[in-house]
Design a protein around this motif. Structure first.
Motif, PDB file in Angstrom:
ATOM      1  N   THR A 130      22.561   3.116   6.176  1.00 23.05           N
ATOM      2  CA  THR A 130      23.764   2.950   5.492  1.00 23.05           C
ATOM      3  C   THR A 130      23.434   3.886   4.014  1.00 23.05           C
ATOM      4  O   THR A 130      24.390   4.566   3.618  1.00 23.05           O
ATOM      5  N   CYS A 133      24.917   6.968   5.352  1.00 19.38           N
ATOM      6  CA  CYS A 133      26.252   7.315   5.496  1.00 19.38           C
ATOM      7  C   CYS A 133      26.902   7.469   3.514  1.00 19.38           C
ATOM      8  O   CYS A 133      27.888   7.899   3.865  1.00 19.38           O
ATOM      9  N   ILE A 134      26.452   6.290   3.060  1.00 19.99           N
ATOM     10  CA  ILE A 134      27.075   7.039   1.363  1.00 19.99           C
ATOM     11  C   ILE A 134      27.109   8.375   1.027  1.00 19.99           C
ATOM     12  O   ILE A 134      28.130   8.542   0.407  1.00 19.99           O
ATOM     13  N   CYS A 135      25.986   9.068   1.279  1.00 18.58           N
ATOM     14  CA  CYS A 135      25.597   9.879   0.248  1.00 18.58           C
ATOM     15  C   CYS A 135      25.844  10.684   1.793  1.00 18.58           C
ATOM     16  O   CYS A 135      25.937  11.889   1.192  1.00 18.58           O
ATOM     17  N   CYS A 227      23.398  -0.281  -9.196  1.00 15.80           N
ATOM     18  CA  CYS A 227      25.173  -0.490  -9.416  1.00 15.80           C
ATOM     19  C   CYS A 227      25.908  -0.509 -10.717  1.00 15.80           C
ATOM     20  O   CYS A 227      26.756   0.507 -10.407  1.00 15.80           O
ATOM     21  N   MET A 259      26.728   8.025  -6.157  1.00 21.31           N
ATOM     22  CA  MET A 259      26.792   7.918  -5.168  1.00 21.31           C
ATOM     23  C   MET A 259      25.196   7.437  -4.296  1.00 21.31           C
ATOM     24  O   MET A 259      25.218   6.162  -3.654  1.00 21.31           O
ATOM     25  N   ALA A 263      23.394   3.737  -3.207  1.00 21.04           N
ATOM     26  CA  ALA A 263      23.472   3.944  -2.253  1.00 21.04           C
ATOM     27  C   ALA A 263      21.978   3.634  -2.354  1.00 21.04           C
ATOM     28  O   ALA A 263      21.281   2.346  -0.786  1.00 21.04           O
ATOM     29  N   TYR A 314      37.094   5.294   7.057  1.00 19.79           N
ATOM     30  CA  TYR A 314      36.286   5.533   5.450  1.00 19.79           C
ATOM     31  C   TYR A 314      36.605   7.144   5.731  1.00 19.79           C
ATOM     32  O   TYR A 314      37.279   7.937   5.181  1.00 19.79           O
ATOM     33  N   TRP A 328      34.061   6.517  -1.442  1.00 15.82           N
ATOM     34  CA  TRP A 328      33.440   6.057  -1.081  1.00 15.82           C
ATOM     35  C   TRP A 328      33.581   4.546  -1.935  1.00 15.82           C
ATOM     36  O   TRP A 328      32.678   3.907  -1.542  1.00 15.82           O
ATOM     37  N   TRP A 331      32.743   1.349   0.070  1.00 15.00           N
ATOM     38  CA  TRP A 331      31.861   0.924   0.655  1.00 15.00           C
ATOM     39  C   TRP A 331      31.712  -0.827   0.193  1.00 15.00           C
ATOM     40  O   TRP A 331      31.138  -1.870   0.510  1.00 15.00           O
TER      41      TRP A 331
END
Length: 352
Positions: A130, A133-135, A227, A259, A263, A314, A328, A331
């Motif tokens: 995960t 994916c985010i980064c 976050c 991000m 993450a 996405y 992003w 997510w």
């Protein structure tokens, strides 16, 4: 040793605080510690070592007889056992849900230890996947932002290098997801079938879960804080640039930092959530209790369809629009939506 100390405190909680009893407690703790260290040195897993130590030294009845304590032995034993009423409740639930106890699967201590260890490994893999994916779009964003002041960086370089890294990171993430899923499929029966554990081992696992709850809470709290704080650099940088009309590249860097922080927060959520869930599975509590295992897990079917669709949306949205700095956002919103869906399904199940 924290688990063993807590167990020992529970053993002695209802015994008189005489010098003889306190000395016996100190001696017992020293023997338990020596035995624990010996087992660890032999290569035993932590949970297995704790279970062996408690099974060898954790007999309250023998201790009462040895010290010749005149208090009501039966009462002391009953008081001690109330600390593990959850284990008795699980056994009651199992008997209510079946007429033939011989058909209930017996799970060995080693099998349960292997499951807990496998979940810990899988949680790390899924969390790392995960995170990737985010980064994944960060380099593409940075290269695109550098075009304005680095002439040697062309659109073809941005697309070639940025997209290559993006898809490579996503491919690695998918590999981690698949590897983790295949490994955990072996233990899928623990979530769907009723089973019986060794009572002493069950008590040990319950204590370990209790001692780990603070760690799980800390990881989730840290994830939430990360976050929330992640948007601060973007807000500050945007305000400064809006006033000075300078290059917007610093904003892109702040979005990249955002991000990464998100993450990390999601990684903490996943690892803490999966590890805590593994204890619920082994102890058959809450959503994994015996009376709920007969119900079909609709949320699992929805999740299996939902997340691949989110990934496709996405990637398509990001590639078509080119707004990697904005896409992003799908997510966190996707996570909130699936949580709401699962809560609705759970509420409907309870209502029925």
């Amino acid at each position: 040793m924290e688990t063993i100390i807590n167990y020992l405190d529970n053993m002695f909680i209802n015994l008189p605080k005489t010098s003889e009893v306190l000395r016996a407690k100190e001696d017992l703790l020293e023997m338990m510690e020596d035995k624990y260290n010996e087992l660890i040195a032999e290569g035993k897993m932590q949970n297995e070592a704790i279970g062996i130590v408690i099974s060898e030294f954790g007999n309250i009845q023998e201790l009462i007889e040895e010290l010749e304590i005149t208090e009501d032995k039966k009462s002391l034993n009953n008081d001690f056992k109330t600390n593990f009423s959850e284990a008795d409740f699980i056994k009651d639930e199992k008997s209510k849900n079946t007429n033939d106890t011989s058909k209930i699967r017996h799970v060995s201590d080693l099998e349960a230890d292997e499951y807990l260890f496998a979940v810990k490994q899988s949680a790390g893999k899924i969390g790392a996947g995960t995170f990737l994916c985010i980064c994944s779009p960060i380099l593409l964003m940075i290269l695109d932002g550098m075009k304005s002041f680095v002439p040697s960086i062309s659109d073809s370089i941005v697309a070639g290098v940025g997209l290559t890294v993006l898809f490579s990171m996503v491919a690695c993430a998918v590999g981690l997801f698949i590897s983790s899923g295949m490994k955990m499929d072996t233990y899928d029966y623990l979530k769907k079938e009723c089973f019986i554990l060794n009572s002493e081992y069950e008590q040990t696992i319950y204590h370990i879960w209790e001692t780990h709850k603070k760690k799980f809470s800390f990881k989730i709290t840290a994830g939430v804080i990360l976050c929330i704080l992640s948007v601060i650099p973007v807000i500050i940088c945007s305000s400064v640039i809006a006033e000075s009309n300078k290059n917007e590249f610093p904003i892109i860097i702040c979005v990249a930092i955002l991000m990464v922080m998100v993450a990390i927060g999601v990684f903490l959520f996943i690892t803490a959530g999966m590890e805590e869930e593994s204890y619920k599975v082994i102890l058959q509590e809450k959503e994994f209790s015996a009376n709920k295992k007969s119900e079909k897990k609709l949320e699992e079917i929805i999740s299996a369809i939902y997340w691949p669709i989110i990934i496709i949306i996405y990637l398509v949205w990001s590639i078509v629009s080119g707004n990697w700095g904005i896409t992003w956002i799908i997510w966190p919103f996707a996570g909130i939506i699936i949580s709401i869906i699962c809560k609705i399904i759970e509420s409907d199940g309870l209502a029925k």
